[in-house]
Design a protein around this motif. Sequence first.
Motif, PDB file in Angstrom:
ATOM      1  N   GLU A 169       0.835  -1.207   0.000  1.00 48.86           N
ATOM      2  CA  GLU A 169       0.000   0.000   0.000  1.00 48.86           C
ATOM      3  C   GLU A 169       0.865   1.250   0.000  1.00 48.86           C
ATOM      4  O   GLU A 169       0.643   2.172  -0.788  1.00 48.86           O
ATOM      5  CB  GLU A 169      -0.915   0.013   1.226  1.00 48.86           C
ATOM      6  CG  GLU A 169      -2.053  -0.952   1.185  1.00 48.86           C
ATOM      7  CD  GLU A 169      -2.845  -0.971   2.484  1.00 48.86           C
ATOM      8  OE1 GLU A 169      -2.385  -0.355   3.488  1.00 48.86           O
ATOM      9  OE2 GLU A 169      -3.911  -1.584   2.499  1.00 48.86           O
ATOM     10  N   HIS A 170       1.849   1.287   0.885  1.00 54.02           N
ATOM     11  CA  HIS A 170       2.725   2.454   0.954  1.00 54.02           C
ATOM     12  C   HIS A 170       3.520   2.617  -0.335  1.00 54.02           C
ATOM     13  O   HIS A 170       3.695   3.740  -0.822  1.00 54.02           O
ATOM     14  CB  HIS A 170       3.670   2.339   2.140  1.00 54.02           C
ATOM     15  CG  HIS A 170       2.982   2.548   3.454  1.00 54.02           C
ATOM     16  ND1 HIS A 170       3.656   2.597   4.640  1.00 54.02           N
ATOM     17  CD2 HIS A 170       1.686   2.730   3.772  1.00 54.02           C
ATOM     18  CE1 HIS A 170       2.810   2.792   5.631  1.00 54.02           C
ATOM     19  NE2 HIS A 170       1.600   2.864   5.125  1.00 54.02           N
ATOM     20  N   PHE A 171       4.014   1.519  -0.885  1.00 50.10           N
ATOM     21  CA  PHE A 171       4.795   1.586  -2.115  1.00 50.10           C
ATOM     22  C   PHE A 171       3.953   2.128  -3.278  1.00 50.10           C
ATOM     23  O   PHE A 171       4.417   2.959  -4.054  1.00 50.10           O
ATOM     24  CB  PHE A 171       5.344   0.199  -2.468  1.00 50.10           C
ATOM     25  CG  PHE A 171       6.120   0.171  -3.749  1.00 50.10           C
ATOM     26  CD1 PHE A 171       7.409   0.660  -3.793  1.00 50.10           C
ATOM     27  CD2 PHE A 171       5.556  -0.318  -4.911  1.00 50.10           C
ATOM     28  CE1 PHE A 171       8.130   0.644  -4.962  1.00 50.10           C
ATOM     29  CE2 PHE A 171       6.255  -0.338  -6.093  1.00 50.10           C
ATOM     30  CZ  PHE A 171       7.557   0.142  -6.117  1.00 50.10           C
ATOM     31  N   ILE A 172       2.712   1.675  -3.376  1.00 48.81           N
ATOM     32  CA  ILE A 172       1.838   2.147  -4.457  1.00 48.81           C
ATOM     33  C   ILE A 172       1.573   3.641  -4.326  1.00 48.81           C
ATOM     34  O   ILE A 172       1.616   4.383  -5.316  1.00 48.81           O
ATOM     35  CB  ILE A 172       0.522   1.344  -4.469  1.00 48.81           C
ATOM     36  CG1 ILE A 172       0.777  -0.074  -4.973  1.00 48.81           C
ATOM     37  CG2 ILE A 172      -0.530   2.024  -5.327  1.00 48.81           C
ATOM     38  CD1 ILE A 172      -0.398  -1.007  -4.805  1.00 48.81           C
ATOM     39  N   GLY A 190       8.205   6.656 -22.098  1.00 51.64           N
ATOM     40  CA  GLY A 190       7.303   6.429 -20.977  1.00 51.64           C
ATOM     41  C   GLY A 190       7.740   5.268 -20.100  1.00 51.64           C
ATOM     42  O   GLY A 190       7.586   5.308 -18.884  1.00 51.64           O
ATOM     43  N   GLY A 191       8.285   4.230 -20.714  1.00 54.03           N
ATOM     44  CA  GLY A 191       8.763   3.085 -19.929  1.00 54.03           C
ATOM     45  C   GLY A 191       9.906   3.460 -19.006  1.00 54.03           C
ATOM     46  O   GLY A 191      10.015   2.952 -17.890  1.00 54.03           O
ATOM     47  N   ALA A 192      10.770   4.355 -19.481  1.00 53.64           N
ATOM     48  CA  ALA A 192      11.880   4.810 -18.644  1.00 53.64           C
ATOM     49  C   ALA A 192      11.367   5.639 -17.470  1.00 53.64           C
ATOM     50  O   ALA A 192      11.873   5.535 -16.356  1.00 53.64           O
ATOM     51  CB  ALA A 192      12.866   5.626 -19.467  1.00 53.64           C
ATOM     52  N   LYS A 193      10.347   6.465 -17.718  1.00 48.71           N
ATOM     53  CA  LYS A 193       9.756   7.259 -16.631  1.00 48.71           C
ATOM     54  C   LYS A 193       9.140   6.352 -15.576  1.00 48.71           C
ATOM     55  O   LYS A 193       9.325   6.551 -14.374  1.00 48.71           O
ATOM     56  CB  LYS A 193       8.679   8.188 -17.172  1.00 48.71           C
ATOM     57  CG  LYS A 193       9.176   9.333 -17.985  1.00 48.71           C
ATOM     58  CD  LYS A 193       7.996  10.158 -18.446  1.00 48.71           C
ATOM     59  CE  LYS A 193       8.361  11.064 -19.573  1.00 48.71           C
ATOM     60  NZ  LYS A 193       7.219  11.835 -20.068  1.00 48.71           N
ATOM     61  N   LEU A 204      11.782   2.723  -9.274  1.00 50.63           N
ATOM     62  CA  LEU A 204      13.069   2.643  -8.583  1.00 50.63           C
ATOM     63  C   LEU A 204      13.153   3.684  -7.480  1.00 50.63           C
ATOM     64  O   LEU A 204      13.566   3.379  -6.354  1.00 50.63           O
ATOM     65  CB  LEU A 204      14.213   2.828  -9.586  1.00 50.63           C
ATOM     66  CG  LEU A 204      15.617   2.835  -9.000  1.00 50.63           C
ATOM     67  CD1 LEU A 204      15.972   1.463  -8.478  1.00 50.63           C
ATOM     68  CD2 LEU A 204      16.616   3.310 -10.029  1.00 50.63           C
ATOM     69  N   MET A 205      12.735   4.911  -7.771  1.00 50.18           N
ATOM     70  CA  MET A 205      12.745   5.968  -6.757  1.00 50.18           C
ATOM     71  C   MET A 205      11.783   5.641  -5.615  1.00 50.18           C
ATOM     72  O   MET A 205      12.094   5.876  -4.447  1.00 50.18           O
ATOM     73  CB  MET A 205      12.376   7.314  -7.388  1.00 50.18           C
ATOM     74  CG  MET A 205      13.420   7.876  -8.312  1.00 50.18           C
ATOM     75  SD  MET A 205      14.947   8.301  -7.489  1.00 50.18           S
ATOM     76  CE  MET A 205      14.389   9.606  -6.418  1.00 50.18           C
ATOM     77  N   ALA A 206      10.615   5.086  -5.934  1.00 48.15           N
ATOM     78  CA  ALA A 206       9.647   4.722  -4.894  1.00 48.15           C
ATOM     79  C   ALA A 206      10.208   3.616  -4.005  1.00 48.15           C
ATOM     80  O   ALA A 206      10.006   3.634  -2.786  1.00 48.15           O
ATOM     81  CB  ALA A 206       8.331   4.285  -5.525  1.00 48.15           C
ATOM     82  N   TYR A 207      10.921   2.669  -4.594  1.00 49.26           N
ATOM     83  CA  TYR A 207      11.523   1.588  -3.812  1.00 49.26           C
ATOM     84  C   TYR A 207      12.589   2.140  -2.867  1.00 49.26           C
ATOM     85  O   TYR A 207      12.666   1.738  -1.701  1.00 49.26           O
ATOM     86  CB  TYR A 207      12.119   0.531  -4.748  1.00 49.26           C
ATOM     87  CG  TYR A 207      12.679  -0.656  -4.031  1.00 49.26           C
ATOM     88  CD1 TYR A 207      11.850  -1.609  -3.470  1.00 49.26           C
ATOM     89  CD2 TYR A 207      14.055  -0.827  -3.909  1.00 49.26           C
ATOM     90  CE1 TYR A 207      12.360  -2.697  -2.803  1.00 49.26           C
ATOM     91  CE2 TYR A 207      14.581  -1.911  -3.247  1.00 49.26           C
ATOM     92  CZ  TYR A 207      13.731  -2.847  -2.694  1.00 49.26           C
ATOM     93  OH  TYR A 207      14.251  -3.923  -2.027  1.00 49.26           O
TER      94      TYR A 207
END
Length: 130
Positions: free
Chosen positions: A13-16, A39-42, A48-51
């Motif tokens: 939940e937090h990751f999403i 778009g795939g790179a974004k 990656l940033m969220a992780y």
Amino acid sequence: MYSLTESSLIWAEHFILIALRIMAIFTISPVFGRKNMPGGAKIGFSFLMAYIIKGVLPSDEALYFQNIIQFAVVCIKELSIGLMLGLATTVFFSVVHTAGQIIDMQIGFSIANMFDANTSTHIPLIGGLL
């Protein structure tokens, strides 16, 4: 068979929610919102940033959503906050370009503009330098 535990659901939940905010920022941001970035790179970079951010944040408390409607409302809130942050960065860069244009007017470079291929607009010389 793999079973979802409560702690993994809290993590998801937090990751999403973090990923949604970062994706919204990258959508409208002048740095990552350019046409030449795929778009795939974004999406990959935002995951990656969220992780990374999820690993830094100490919150392991549950959010306790009663149903999927409440979770969807929170997701929409996160998207709107991300869009507002992206808009704020866009306004900041526009202010810098405008300041560069005013400086160009003062020193006599008002006719000399560069074509910025990323935004498909003409920007002033000093605004590009700033």
